[in-house]
Write an enzyme that holds these catalytic residues in place. Structure first.
Site, mmCIF file in Angstrom:
data_model
loop_
_atom_site.group_PDB
_atom_site.id
_atom_site.type_symbol
_atom_site.label_atom_id
_atom_site.label_comp_id
_atom_site.label_asym_id
_atom_site.label_seq_id
_atom_site.Cartn_x
_atom_site.Cartn_y
_atom_site.Cartn_z
ATOM 1 N N ALA A 41 2.557 -5.570 -4.199
ATOM 2 C CA ALA A 41 1.698 -4.408 -4.432
ATOM 3 C C ALA A 41 0.671 -4.819 -5.482
ATOM 4 C CB ALA A 41 2.535 -3.234 -4.908
ATOM 5 N N GLY A 47 6.187 -6.464 -2.870
ATOM 6 C CA GLY A 47 5.805 -5.664 -1.706
ATOM 7 C C GLY A 47 5.440 -6.515 -0.501
ATOM 8 N N GLU A 83 8.618 -7.137 1.110
ATOM 9 C CA GLU A 83 9.058 -5.858 1.692
ATOM 10 C C GLU A 83 8.269 -5.509 2.948
ATOM 11 O OE1 GLU A 83 8.557 -3.987 -2.165
ATOM 12 O OE2 GLU A 83 10.685 -3.443 -2.143
ATOM 13 N N GLU A 125 9.770 -8.105 -9.032
ATOM 14 C CA GLU A 125 9.405 -6.891 -9.768
ATOM 15 C C GLU A 125 10.069 -6.780 -11.133
ATOM 16 O OE1 GLU A 125 10.198 -7.027 -6.523
ATOM 17 O OE2 GLU A 125 8.924 -5.662 -5.367
#
Ligand code: HXC
Length: 257
Positions: free
Chosen positions: A65, A108, A111, A131
């Site tokens: 992200a 992300g 993911e 993260e």
């Protein structure tokens, strides 16, 4: 349609989405992810398309992200707006989605790859859930999909230490189906997508739905759901066509009906 952060191109029955924020290593900004959703949903409702491939660049599938976008956000803001809730829309795509991963698939990015139905990886691909190094935890499946894919010990190790793992590790534990030389991974993903897209679309859709139910249902419920879907497919012209073609020793002509 034109997008700012992705490229789209259909190749026969395959819809290809290329993440294209190269300088930022395909950091998944909200805008980029909205574009991915839009492209996925457009391909999903296009009857000419039978399967979708998502890829990035040779350096990065996606490095996570967008940390710069998240840095100044408060709890109240992200909670009230359900920040990144739209990342879940990929779960409603009915056609198979294949991730072709080269380079970094971190946070992300990992993911997003795990949200796809199949992952092919290049031999230099690096996966990870870093993260924890940012003072947070994964937020789009890195504690859930990863655990189901690789088991508790590895999921704990990867998410709590933030240590990356290689394409070979990912293949060994079943997160990734296959590893290829990096210049071949996209071609192989497209080849697989073409093969899948060559079958009866409703049958493929049912197969995806049944496999995904394995994550939600007990074995008994899942077996029941599978048998009911199997039986339901007997209503298709394509079931009749597929079985007749076998018996008559000819190639089937699917009509997706
Ligand atoms: C914003 C990013 C970024 C990211 C890289 N960049 N990753 N920007 N968000 N996730 C930017 C860098 O700031 C830099 O911009 C440019 O991309 C190139 O990156 P470098 O770091 O210079 O490249 P390199 O030295 O090769 O290192 C590559 C890397 C590193 C190891 C992948 O970039 C990295 O560690 N990135 C962050 C990985 C990460 O923590 N991901 C998890 C994010 S949290 P400038 O302008 O400086 O040149 C997350 C939560 C998901 O994903 C929750 C979902 C709901």
């Amino acid at each position: 349609k034109s997008y700012n952060n992705i490229l789209i191109e259909s190749r026969g029955k395959v819809g290809l989405i290329t993440l294209n924020r190269r300088k930022e290593l395909n950091a998944l900004s909200s805008e980029l992810f909205h574009e991915v959703n839009d492209a996925l949903e457009t391909y999903d409702s296009d009857s000419e398309i039978g399967a979708i491939v998502i890829t990035g660049s040779e350096k990065a599938f996606a490095a996570g992200a967008d940390i710069k976008e998240m840095r100044d956000k408060t709890f109240a803001e992200v909670y009230k707006t359900n920040f990144l809730g739209h990342w879940g829309r990929i779960n409603d795509i009915k056609k198979p989605v294949i991730a072709a991963v080269n380079g970094y698939a971190l946070g992300g990015g990992c993911e997003l790859a795990m949200s796809c139905d199949i992952i092919y990886a290049g031999d230099g691909a690096i996966f990870g859930q870093p993260e924890i190094k940012l003072g947070v935890i994964p937020g789009a499946g890195g504690t859930q999909r990863l655990t189901r894919a690789v088991g508790k010990s590895k999921a704990m190790e990867y998410a709590l230490s933030g240590r990356p793992f290689t394409a070979q590790d990912a293949e060994k534990c079943g997160l990734v189906s296959k590893v290829f030389p990096k210049d071949q991974v996209l071609g192989e993903a497209i080849k697989l997508a073409e093969e899948i897209a060559g079958f009866s679309q409703p049958a493929v859709q049912a197969g995806k739905e049944a496999i995904n139910s394995a994550y939600e249902l007990s074995l008994k419920e899942g077996m029941h759901f599978e048998r009911r879907l199997f039986q339901a497919l007997f209503a298709l012209n394509d079931k009749k066509e597929g079985m007749s073609a076998f018996v008559e020793k000819r190639a089937p002509k699917w009509t997706n009906s």
